[in-house]
Scaffold this motif. Structure first.
Motif, mmCIF file in Angstrom:
data_model
loop_
_atom_site.group_PDB
_atom_site.id
_atom_site.type_symbol
_atom_site.label_atom_id
_atom_site.label_comp_id
_atom_site.label_asym_id
_atom_site.label_seq_id
_atom_site.Cartn_x
_atom_site.Cartn_y
_atom_site.Cartn_z
ATOM 1 N N ALA A 1 60.146 69.139 10.253
ATOM 2 C CA ALA A 1 61.345 69.235 11.074
ATOM 3 C C ALA A 1 61.186 68.365 12.316
ATOM 4 O O ALA A 1 60.120 68.329 12.942
ATOM 5 N N ARG A 2 62.228 67.651 12.696
ATOM 6 C CA ARG A 2 62.173 66.748 13.852
ATOM 7 C C ARG A 2 62.119 67.569 15.139
ATOM 8 O O ARG A 2 62.875 68.524 15.321
ATOM 9 N N GLN B 1 57.751 75.731 7.618
ATOM 10 C CA GLN B 1 56.707 74.702 7.704
ATOM 11 C C GLN B 1 55.465 75.251 8.426
ATOM 12 O O GLN B 1 54.332 75.044 7.986
ATOM 13 N N LEU B 2 55.676 75.966 9.534
ATOM 14 C CA LEU B 2 54.545 76.514 10.298
ATOM 15 C C LEU B 2 53.864 77.648 9.543
ATOM 16 O O LEU B 2 52.638 77.756 9.526
ATOM 17 N N ALA B 3 54.655 78.499 8.904
ATOM 18 C CA ALA B 3 54.079 79.606 8.130
ATOM 19 C C ALA B 3 53.243 79.078 6.964
ATOM 20 O O ALA B 3 52.193 79.636 6.635
ATOM 21 N N TRP C 1 49.906 70.638 12.868
ATOM 22 C CA TRP C 1 50.947 71.666 12.832
ATOM 23 C C TRP C 1 52.331 71.115 13.168
ATOM 24 O O TRP C 1 53.330 71.530 12.591
ATOM 25 N N LEU C 2 52.397 70.171 14.116
ATOM 26 C CA LEU C 2 53.685 69.687 14.607
ATOM 27 C C LEU C 2 54.068 68.331 14.016
ATOM 28 O O LEU C 2 55.107 67.782 14.362
ATOM 29 N N SER C 3 53.232 67.794 13.111
ATOM 30 C CA SER C 3 53.491 66.496 12.463
ATOM 31 C C SER C 3 53.685 65.389 13.502
ATOM 32 O O SER C 3 54.676 64.643 13.475
ATOM 33 N N LEU C 4 52.726 65.280 14.419
ATOM 34 C CA LEU C 4 52.794 64.283 15.484
ATOM 35 C C LEU C 4 51.628 63.308 15.373
ATOM 36 O O LEU C 4 50.565 63.626 14.842
#
Length: 275
Positions: free
Chosen positions: A3-4, A105-107, A198-201
């Motif tokens: 998710a963005r 996504q986080l779960a 976790w945050l796709s960064l």
């Protein structure tokens, strides 16, 4: 692709949010009174830099604070619970338009997830603001993860409304942008790798910073940076880590103007980098 996410706001605890507009005006920063979260006993003032903002939050009725329960583990209540709270920056919020997808996504990565939770606040002008919040983390985490917000109104509608009512306005100091938040951490490599996953960064290179006397690394959130500092010598970053633990301690405000003097100013228990 997850998710963005974009940066939404930083939460800064103060004793008297109503004093913030006058105090920050001395620094050339425009701030307005916010409103009350009637059901949980808190109220705020707000400083906007386009749609990024700082929430100066305090307590108007401690008896209304939600009890310290499992359901609030990753929220702000842990910081507010008890007879008092430590002034200063506490958490940041990231904005998304895909909050249900983000929760899944986080779960899926093994994080405990609470929400999305419906929230609202009535502004002094009577307008009802509504949003959803999502909290996630691990019981033994060091630096608390950001919490996540999805506003009911679009960015365009919020910008137009906040500009019309004077919440978004020119700062006397210049066209300020909130462009980074820095955190003190005890294990730079582990924290950055976990947040990046976790945050796709994307993470930048880890370097040694002589000013902060420790290792520093950034995660990139578009044109915004989350900066992590692991101090190894006594100095300002070390002082904040010892006093407040793994928390945000610094917000960067950039005027984008040439010849502007650069300074670090302490405001109610945390630092603001004005340049």
């Amino acid at each position: 692709m997850g998710a963005r996410l974009t940066f939404d706001h930083a939460v800064h605890f103060v004793d008297k949010p109503e004093h913030a507009p006058a105090e920050l005006a001395k620094l050339g920063i425009h701030t307005v009174q916010g409103g009350r979260h009637e059901s949980i006993g808190t109220y705020n003032a707000l400083t906007y830099f386009d749609l990024r903002y700082i929430e100066w939050i305090g307590i108007f009725d401690p008896k209304l604070l939600p009890p310290h329960q499992e359901t609030h583990r990753y929220g702000l209540v842990d910081t507010l619970a008890g007879d008092g709270y430590v002034k200063g920056l506490s958490r940041i919020a990231l904005r998304t338009e895909q909050i249900d997808e983000l929760a899944a996504q986080l779960a899926a990565q093994g994080l405990e997830v609470i929400g999305p939770v419906d929230c609202s606040r009535r502004r002094p002008d009577g307008k009802l603001l509504q949003w959803k919040l999502l909290f996630a983390g691990l019981p033994d985490e060091g630096l608390p993860l950001p919490f996540f917000i999805q506003w009911d109104d679009s960015d365009e509608a919020r910008r137009a409304d906040l500009t019309a009512n004077g919440t978004i306005a020119d700062h006397a100091r210049g066209p300020l942008a909130l462009d980074y938040v820095a955190f003190t951490v005890r294990d730079l490599q582990e924290t950055v790798s976990q947040w990046a996953k976790w945050l796709s960064l994307e993470a930048g290179e880890a370097v040694y910073d002589d000013y902060w006397k420790g290792k520093k690394q950034a995660l990139h959130l578009g044109n915004f940076q989350l900066i992590f500092i692991e101090p190894d010598l006594e100095g300002l970053a070390w002082k904040y880590l010892q006093a407040r633990g793994e928390r945000p301690f610094l917000v960067g405000l950039n005027s984008g103007l040439d010849g502007v003097s650069e300074q670090y100013v302490e405001v109610h228990g945390s630092l603001y980098h004005l340049r």
